[in-house]
Structures are given as C-alpha cells and as structure tokens.
Design a protein around this motif. Structure first.
Motif, PDB file in Angstrom:
ATOM      1  N   THR A 144       0.973  17.642  -1.049  1.00 43.71           N
ATOM      2  CA  THR A 144       0.702  16.470  -0.234  1.00 43.71           C
ATOM      3  C   THR A 144       1.617  16.417   0.737  1.00 43.71           C
ATOM      4  N   GLY A 145       1.433  15.583   1.880  1.00 47.06           N
ATOM      5  CA  GLY A 145       2.156  15.506   2.985  1.00 47.06           C
ATOM      6  C   GLY A 145       2.986  14.217   3.271  1.00 47.06           C
ATOM      7  N   ARG A 146       2.632  13.583   4.179  1.00 45.44           N
ATOM      8  CA  ARG A 146       3.563  12.220   4.500  1.00 45.44           C
ATOM      9  C   ARG A 146       3.058  11.114   3.395  1.00 45.44           C
ATOM     10  N   LEU A 147       4.157  10.427   2.894  1.00 39.50           N
ATOM     11  CA  LEU A 147       3.909   9.130   2.093  1.00 39.50           C
ATOM     12  C   LEU A 147       4.221   8.010   3.078  1.00 39.50           C
ATOM     13  N   GLN A 148       3.595   7.080   3.193  1.00 41.20           N
ATOM     14  CA  GLN A 148       3.776   5.801   3.736  1.00 41.20           C
ATOM     15  C   GLN A 148       3.595   4.623   2.775  1.00 41.20           C
ATOM     16  N   VAL A 149       4.826   3.771   2.944  1.00 38.80           N
ATOM     17  CA  VAL A 149       4.542   2.468   2.142  1.00 38.80           C
ATOM     18  C   VAL A 149       4.389   1.360   2.989  1.00 38.80           C
ATOM     19  N   ARG A 159       0.825  -1.152  -0.025  1.00 37.96           N
ATOM     20  CA  ARG A 159       0.021   0.186   0.172  1.00 37.96           C
ATOM     21  C   ARG A 159       0.698   1.115  -0.031  1.00 37.96           C
ATOM     22  N   ALA A 160       0.573   2.165  -0.715  1.00 38.08           N
ATOM     23  CA  ALA A 160       1.244   3.614  -0.642  1.00 38.08           C
ATOM     24  C   ALA A 160      -0.150   4.278  -0.254  1.00 38.08           C
ATOM     25  N   ALA A 184      11.255  -1.659  -5.052  1.00 38.48           N
ATOM     26  CA  ALA A 184      10.203  -1.493  -6.160  1.00 38.48           C
ATOM     27  C   ALA A 184       8.945  -0.871  -5.682  1.00 38.48           C
ATOM     28  N   ALA A 185       8.580  -1.267  -4.434  1.00 37.86           N
ATOM     29  CA  ALA A 185       7.289  -0.742  -3.808  1.00 37.86           C
ATOM     30  C   ALA A 185       7.465   0.667  -3.481  1.00 37.86           C
TER      31      ALA A 185
END
Length: 101
Positions: free
Chosen positions: A85-90, A5-6, A67-68
């Motif tokens: 945008t703000g914070r990105l989590q993978v 998930r992104a 890759a993710a």
C-alpha cells in the motif's frame, strides 16, 4: 452518525493473492469496528486506490475522528496482508464536502 472515508493507495499485490481479495480485506477490517456504507476502486494518476465509506457512532468530534483514524489504520494493516500500500487518507463528510481529518 457521521460519515467517513478511508482511501488507500494500492501499489502491488502479494504473491498468490487475487485482486478481489484487496477490497474484501478492506471491507472486512472496517466492518469489524464500524458500519460500512459503500466501497469503490478508482485509478488516480495511474495508481489504484480503494475507498471504504463508513459510519462512526456519534460522540464528540475528537473522539469520532480518533475512531475513524483507527478504522483507517486497521484497514491498511489488513490490506497489507494481501497487497502493498501507499498513502492512507481518512476524510469526514462535512456540509457536502469530504475533508481530511
């Protein structure tokens, strides 16, 4: 194939960009490199965030994670054209839980 998930916070829209373009940009970006499974929009503590779930070709774990992460950055870069945008989590699915990578 491992599922990832992104998750990206959306802090505002660029002038002239409709809200539906945010998710479209995110899905198109991730779909350019991986198979998209699902998407959703949530409000967390008053902040909108989009989630795109996708599959990564099976490889060794460090390659899959790399890759993710690239897919997440591609998504964020694409969304930045239409929104701030703000914070990105993978996150990676592991034994029924979503764990940060």
């Amino acid at each position: 194939m491992p599922s990832y998930r992104a998750v990206l916070q959306i802090t505002g829209l660029r002038p002239g960009c409709p809200p539906e373009r945010v998710m479209a940009a995110a899905k198109e970006a991730v779909a350019s490199v991986h198979l998209v499974e699902a998407d959703q929009i949530d409000i967390v503590r008053g902040i909108p965030q989009i989630t795109v779930r996708f599959l990564v070709e099976a490889a060794n774990e460090p390659e899959e994670i790399a890759a993710a992460r690239r897919a997440g950055l591609i998504m964020q870069d694409s969304v930045e054209d239409v929104a701030t945008t703000g914070r990105l989590q993978v996150l990676r699915r592991s034994r029924g839980r979503w764990l940060p990578v």
